[in-house]
Design a protein around this motif. Structure first.
Motif, PDB file in Angstrom:
ATOM      1  N   LEU A  96      37.366  14.857  56.820  1.00  0.00           N
ATOM      2  CA  LEU A  96      38.317  13.780  56.586  1.00  0.00           C
ATOM      3  C   LEU A  96      39.732  14.345  56.505  1.00  0.00           C
ATOM      4  CD1 LEU A  96      38.209  10.672  56.010  1.00  0.00           C
ATOM      5  CD2 LEU A  96      38.364  11.256  53.597  1.00  0.00           C
ATOM      6  N   ASP A  97      40.621  13.809  57.318  1.00  0.00           N
ATOM      7  CA  ASP A  97      42.019  14.243  57.345  1.00  0.00           C
ATOM      8  C   ASP A  97      42.904  13.400  56.440  1.00  0.00           C
ATOM      9  OD1 ASP A  97      41.476  16.141  59.339  1.00  0.00           O
ATOM     10  OD2 ASP A  97      41.884  14.693  60.932  1.00  0.00           O
ATOM     11  N   THR A  98      42.531  12.123  56.284  1.00  0.00           N
ATOM     12  CA  THR A  98      43.398  11.194  55.560  1.00  0.00           C
ATOM     13  C   THR A  98      42.583  10.202  54.757  1.00  0.00           C
ATOM     14  OG1 THR A  98      44.996  11.307  57.383  1.00  0.00           O
ATOM     15  CG2 THR A  98      45.266   9.514  55.814  1.00  0.00           C
ATOM     16  N   PHE A  99      42.911  10.098  53.479  1.00  0.00           N
ATOM     17  CA  PHE A  99      42.456   8.983  52.656  1.00  0.00           C
ATOM     18  C   PHE A  99      43.724   8.194  52.347  1.00  0.00           C
ATOM     19  CE2 PHE A  99      41.578   6.989  48.485  1.00  0.00           C
ATOM     20  CZ  PHE A  99      40.575   6.130  48.902  1.00  0.00           C
ATOM     21  N   VAL A 111      53.976   5.754  40.859  1.00  0.00           N
ATOM     22  CA  VAL A 111      53.017   5.473  39.776  1.00  0.00           C
ATOM     23  C   VAL A 111      51.603   5.368  40.361  1.00  0.00           C
ATOM     24  CG1 VAL A 111      52.332   3.812  37.991  1.00  0.00           C
ATOM     25  CG2 VAL A 111      54.759   4.340  38.348  1.00  0.00           C
ATOM     26  N   VAL A 112      51.486   4.694  41.495  1.00  0.00           N
ATOM     27  CA  VAL A 112      50.189   4.584  42.167  1.00  0.00           C
ATOM     28  C   VAL A 112      49.696   5.980  42.555  1.00  0.00           C
ATOM     29  CG1 VAL A 112      48.963   3.659  44.174  1.00  0.00           C
ATOM     30  CG2 VAL A 112      50.649   2.246  42.975  1.00  0.00           C
ATOM     31  N   SER A 113      50.578   6.800  43.086  1.00  0.00           N
ATOM     32  CA  SER A 113      50.207   8.178  43.444  1.00  0.00           C
ATOM     33  C   SER A 113      49.708   8.954  42.233  1.00  0.00           C
ATOM     34  CB  SER A 113      51.398   8.906  44.071  1.00  0.00           C
ATOM     35  OG  SER A 113      51.712   8.341  45.310  1.00  0.00           O
ATOM     36  N   ASP A 114      50.387   8.783  41.110  1.00  0.00           N
ATOM     37  CA  ASP A 114      49.951   9.452  39.876  1.00  0.00           C
ATOM     38  C   ASP A 114      48.558   8.988  39.452  1.00  0.00           C
ATOM     39  OD1 ASP A 114      52.336  10.855  39.778  1.00  0.00           O
ATOM     40  OD2 ASP A 114      53.236   9.557  38.240  1.00  0.00           O
ATOM     41  N   HIS A 124      42.347  14.566  45.989  1.00  0.00           N
ATOM     42  CA  HIS A 124      43.780  14.837  45.974  1.00  0.00           C
ATOM     43  C   HIS A 124      44.064  16.320  46.188  1.00  0.00           C
ATOM     44  CE1 HIS A 124      47.944  14.973  44.652  1.00  0.00           C
ATOM     45  NE2 HIS A 124      47.970  13.684  44.940  1.00  0.00           N
ATOM     46  N   ALA A 125      43.234  17.179  45.625  1.00  0.00           N
ATOM     47  CA  ALA A 125      43.425  18.625  45.769  1.00  0.00           C
ATOM     48  C   ALA A 125      43.327  19.076  47.226  1.00  0.00           C
ATOM     49  CB  ALA A 125      42.403  19.375  44.910  1.00  0.00           C
ATOM     50  N   ARG A 126      42.632  18.305  48.054  1.00  0.00           N
ATOM     51  CA  ARG A 126      42.525  18.636  49.473  1.00  0.00           C
ATOM     52  C   ARG A 126      43.801  18.275  50.242  1.00  0.00           C
ATOM     53  NH1 ARG A 126      37.357  15.486  51.279  1.00  0.00           N
ATOM     54  NH2 ARG A 126      38.009  16.240  53.321  1.00  0.00           N
ATOM     55  N   GLY A 127      44.710  17.556  49.606  1.00  0.00           N
ATOM     56  CA  GLY A 127      45.965  17.197  50.241  1.00  0.00           C
ATOM     57  C   GLY A 127      45.854  16.101  51.283  1.00  0.00           C
ATOM     58  N   ILE A 128      44.848  15.251  51.159  1.00  0.00           N
ATOM     59  CA  ILE A 128      44.611  14.214  52.178  1.00  0.00           C
ATOM     60  C   ILE A 128      44.950  12.804  51.693  1.00  0.00           C
ATOM     61  CG2 ILE A 128      42.865  15.597  53.350  1.00  0.00           C
ATOM     62  CD1 ILE A 128      40.744  13.747  52.066  1.00  0.00           C
ATOM     63  N   VAL A 129      45.327  12.653  50.431  1.00  0.00           N
ATOM     64  CA  VAL A 129      45.614  11.330  49.877  1.00  0.00           C
ATOM     65  C   VAL A 129      47.035  10.913  50.229  1.00  0.00           C
ATOM     66  CG1 VAL A 129      45.752   9.928  47.777  1.00  0.00           C
ATOM     67  CG2 VAL A 129      43.990  11.698  47.972  1.00  0.00           C
ATOM     68  N   GLN A 130      47.164   9.729  50.792  1.00  0.00           N
ATOM     69  CA  GLN A 130      48.454   9.154  51.120  1.00  0.00           C
ATOM     70  C   GLN A 130      48.515   7.736  50.550  1.00  0.00           C
ATOM     71  OE1 GLN A 130      49.278   9.249  55.313  1.00  0.00           O
ATOM     72  NE2 GLN A 130      48.544  11.343  55.527  1.00  0.00           N
ATOM     73  N   VAL A 131      49.708   7.333  50.134  1.00  0.00           N
ATOM     74  CA  VAL A 131      49.909   5.983  49.612  1.00  0.00           C
ATOM     75  C   VAL A 131      51.099   5.371  50.339  1.00  0.00           C
ATOM     76  CG1 VAL A 131      50.387   4.575  47.570  1.00  0.00           C
ATOM     77  CG2 VAL A 131      49.122   6.708  47.331  1.00  0.00           C
ATOM     78  N   VAL A 132      50.897   4.156  50.836  1.00  0.00           N
ATOM     79  CA  VAL A 132      51.979   3.421  51.478  1.00  0.00           C
ATOM     80  C   VAL A 132      51.972   1.988  50.965  1.00  0.00           C
ATOM     81  CG1 VAL A 132      51.978   4.823  53.576  1.00  0.00           C
ATOM     82  CG2 VAL A 132      50.602   2.752  53.482  1.00  0.00           C
ATOM     83  N   ARG A 133      53.121   1.351  51.075  1.00  0.00           N
ATOM     84  CA  ARG A 133      53.229  -0.061  50.700  1.00  0.00           C
ATOM     85  C   ARG A 133      52.568  -0.885  51.783  1.00  0.00           C
ATOM     86  NH1 ARG A 133      54.309  -2.029  45.832  1.00  0.00           N
ATOM     87  NH2 ARG A 133      55.882  -0.451  45.500  1.00  0.00           N
ATOM     88  N   TRP A 134      51.794  -1.880  51.373  1.00  0.00           N
ATOM     89  CA  TRP A 134      51.075  -2.746  52.301  1.00  0.00           C
ATOM     90  C   TRP A 134      51.826  -4.021  52.431  1.00  0.00           C
ATOM     91  CZ3 TRP A 134      46.139  -5.564  50.355  1.00  0.00           C
ATOM     92  CH2 TRP A 134      45.576  -6.337  51.371  1.00  0.00           C
TER      93      TRP A 134
END
Length: 134
Positions: A96-99, A111-114, A124-134
């Motif tokens: 998995l490259d991206t969650f 805050v969501v990222s936290d 998160h430790a794998r560096g694949i978590v991304q957060v964007v506004r929907w």
């Protein structure tokens, strides 16, 4: 309940709007070419979401997108996604490259990222978590 399934070239993209009722009627184990999986559930921490992720068997999965709508402005009321961390860290998701969490709600994205860092420490430790506004 609403179900959306969009399939491109032998199940390489699957988008589901799910509920536990729908989950009982759908099995995605046969989607062995699945590359992108988009889940929109009114409760992103539901057992249906966990069960769908448990059925992913494609060695090609690269992106999982979770659509999260949380109208709260209280960080403590953000859906607890901790139960997803073990699954996203499993062998089935090793490539998995991206969650991606597409978020709509009253909280700032930092805050969501936290909260995601807190709920999904291994992912998160794998560096694949991304957060964007929907």
């Amino acid at each position: 309940w609403k179900l959306q399934v969009r399939v491109q070239s032998l199940c390489d993209l699957l988008k589901l709007t799910s509920s536990l009722v729908i989950k009982q009627r759908i099995n995605i184990r046969g989607c062995i070419n699945l590359r992108t999986f988009i889940i929109h559930d009114g409760n992103p921490a539901s057992s249906a979401v966990r069960e769908f992720l448990a059925e992913v068997s494609s060695p090609h999965i690269r992106t999982v997108t979770l659509l999260v709508l949380a109208r709260t402005t209280n960080p403590d009321e953000f859906p607890n996604l901790s139960a997803l961390d073990e699954r996203l860290s499993s062998r089935a998701f090793r490539r998995l490259d991206t969650f991606l969490v597409k978020y709509a709600g009253g909280l700032q994205l930092d805050v969501v990222s936290d909260k995601l860092r807190e709920h999904l420490p291994s992912t998160h430790a794998r560096g694949i978590v991304q957060v964007v506004r929907w």
